[in-house]
Scaffold this motif. Structure first.
Motif, PDB file in Angstrom:
ATOM      1  N   UNK A 144      34.393 -21.122  35.392  1.00 56.17           N
ATOM      2  CA  UNK A 144      34.685 -19.931  36.191  1.00 56.17           C
ATOM      3  C   UNK A 144      35.669 -19.064  35.438  1.00 56.17           C
ATOM      4  N   UNK A 145      35.705 -17.771  35.795  1.00 55.81           N
ATOM      5  CA  UNK A 145      36.557 -16.819  35.090  1.00 55.81           C
ATOM      6  C   UNK A 145      37.323 -15.961  36.088  1.00 55.81           C
ATOM      7  N   UNK A 146      38.499 -15.509  35.666  1.00 58.79           N
ATOM      8  CA  UNK A 146      39.393 -14.701  36.486  1.00 58.79           C
ATOM      9  C   UNK A 146      40.018 -13.644  35.578  1.00 58.79           C
ATOM     10  N   UNK A 147      40.451 -12.527  36.139  1.00 58.07           N
ATOM     11  CA  UNK A 147      40.936 -11.450  35.274  1.00 58.07           C
ATOM     12  C   UNK A 147      42.115 -10.699  35.875  1.00 58.07           C
ATOM     13  N   UNK A 148      42.931 -10.130  34.996  1.00 56.19           N
ATOM     14  CA  UNK A 148      43.893  -9.083  35.378  1.00 56.19           C
ATOM     15  C   UNK A 148      44.209  -8.270  34.124  1.00 56.19           C
ATOM     16  N   UNK A 149      45.183  -7.372  34.231  1.00 64.39           N
ATOM     17  CA  UNK A 149      45.440  -6.477  33.096  1.00 64.39           C
ATOM     18  C   UNK A 149      46.412  -7.059  32.077  1.00 64.39           C
ATOM     19  N   UNK A 150      46.849  -8.293  32.267  1.00 64.26           N
ATOM     20  CA  UNK A 150      47.712  -9.022  31.321  1.00 64.26           C
ATOM     21  C   UNK A 150      49.120  -8.449  31.224  1.00 64.26           C
ATOM     22  N   UNK A 151      49.523  -7.603  32.166  1.00 68.29           N
ATOM     23  CA  UNK A 151      50.856  -7.005  32.072  1.00 68.29           C
ATOM     24  C   UNK A 151      51.973  -7.998  32.364  1.00 68.29           C
ATOM     25  N   UNK A 152      51.663  -9.123  33.017  1.00 59.33           N
ATOM     26  CA  UNK A 152      52.674 -10.133  33.276  1.00 59.33           C
ATOM     27  C   UNK A 152      52.925 -11.055  32.101  1.00 59.33           C
TER      28      UNK A 152
END
Length: 345
Positions: free
Chosen positions: A125-133
């Motif tokens: 499974x895959x999950x995403x965000x903008x990596x700003x953290x």
């Protein structure tokens, strides 16, 4: 439904070591004869037959258990869930390969180290965000204003973690190599101690530790992973669990519940951040900051995601951080993709 939390944290010594990562990095811990071609998924079983099944799920601070509990998605599972706490993704990959856990959610880099080590896992499974953290922090008194200013400096990071991948990409972007800095492999708690004591000059880290360091030490953001790293997270499953019809059925249900939990958190940010902060016992201000930028909703495990991971894999190989191996796609199994899509409609 019953569940339990079984602490299994691993911490490395807080000595300042120059990292030497070669073919033995994670491979020495987890290499096995790997099922590198996805076999056909076993037949599922009727949910009524899952009452004797326990899914062993690896977790990290404020991760899967907190999210599932807060969203109510642990209610009514026809199987048991037992959680084990780990300091970062690489030990989860090791545990899954050894069959000690069935599933865990990691950042974008642990599965790459697992693939290089021929680990008996699959990305499911895959999950995403903008990596700003995901950030590289420096002390508030640091004179560094760019990654290029870190030449010759000591940088703490978690070996094989998403911070490792972010750091490598930032060094490359700045025209540096790992040999141009002193890499100090430390797990988050040890890294925070070293960072606070001035024993390292910078720290590559992820939320909630990013938010905690900023709040507790006044750490300054040198750069974020936004626009540099892909921001993906991945659910990994042990091949052993995937080959078992009952556990495979339970995993499909858990992956669906996790996708629904992430969607709930995205739709209810204030309630989630409050419950998250209480669950991991951190200041609500830090908890809200961490979740505002680091929540990862579920996405399809499609070719775009796989290709992006292959590029990161290739970057590690080019930097001689891991050995070249089989394609990353050999460690991907999309059997739960339809389940995730249905859960997020």
């Amino acid at each position: 439904m019953l569940f339990a939390s079984r602490p299994r944290s691993r911490r490395v010594a807080a000595s300042l070591l120059t990292l030497v990562v070669g073919a033995t990095a994670l491979a020495g811990c987890v290499s096995r004869e790997s099922d590198t071609v996805s076999a056909a998924a076993p037949s599922t079983v009727d949910p009524s037959r899952l009452s004797s099944v326990t899914l062993d799920v690896g977790d990290q601070k404020g991760g899967t258990q907190a999210l599932l509990e807060a969203s109510g998605q642990l209610t009514g599972t026809p199987y048991r869930v037992s959680f084990s706490t780990f300091t970062s993704g690489p030990p989860q990959v090791e545990a899954a390969t050894a069959g000690r856990i069935d599933f865990a959610v990691t950042g974008n880099t642990p599965p790459i180290f697992g693939a290089a080590a021929n680990a008996r896992i699959k990305v499911v499974s895959a999950y995403t965000n903008d990596a700003s953290g995901d950030q590289i922090l420096v002390p508030k008194t640091s004179t560094a204003r760019s990654v290029a200013d870190l030449r010759g400096k000591r940088i703490a990071f978690g070996k094989g973690s998403s911070a490792h991948g972010h750091l490598l990409l930032q060094l490359t972007k700045a025209g540096l190599t790992p040999a141009d800095v002193t890499l100090v492999p430390l797990q988050p708690a040890d890294a925070l101690t070293a960072f606070t004591a001035g024993q390292v000059d910078a720290w590559a880290i992820w939320d909630p530790f990013t938010a905690l360091a900023q709040q507790q030490t006044g750490a300054r953001t040198l750069t974020t992973a936004q626009g540099v790293a892909n921001g993906y997270g991945f659910g990994i499953a042990s091949q052993q669990a995937l080959d078992d019809p009952a556990k495979n059925t339970a995993l499909a249900d858990l992956v669906s519940r996790l996708a629904k939990a992430s969607a709930w958190a995205q739709a209810n940010p204030e309630e989630w951040s409050a419950k998250y902060s209480a669950a991991v016992k951190i200041d609500p201000v830090a908890g809200e900051q961490a979740q505002r930028r680091s929540l990862r909703p579920a996405i399809p495990l499609d070719q775009t995601v796989i290709d992006s991971e292959q590029k990161l894999y290739d970057a590690f190989v080019a930097a001689k951080q891991i050995p070249a191996g089989k394609p990353f796609s050999d460690f991907v199994d999309t059997r739960f993709d339809a389940t995730v899509k249905a859960a997020t409609r």
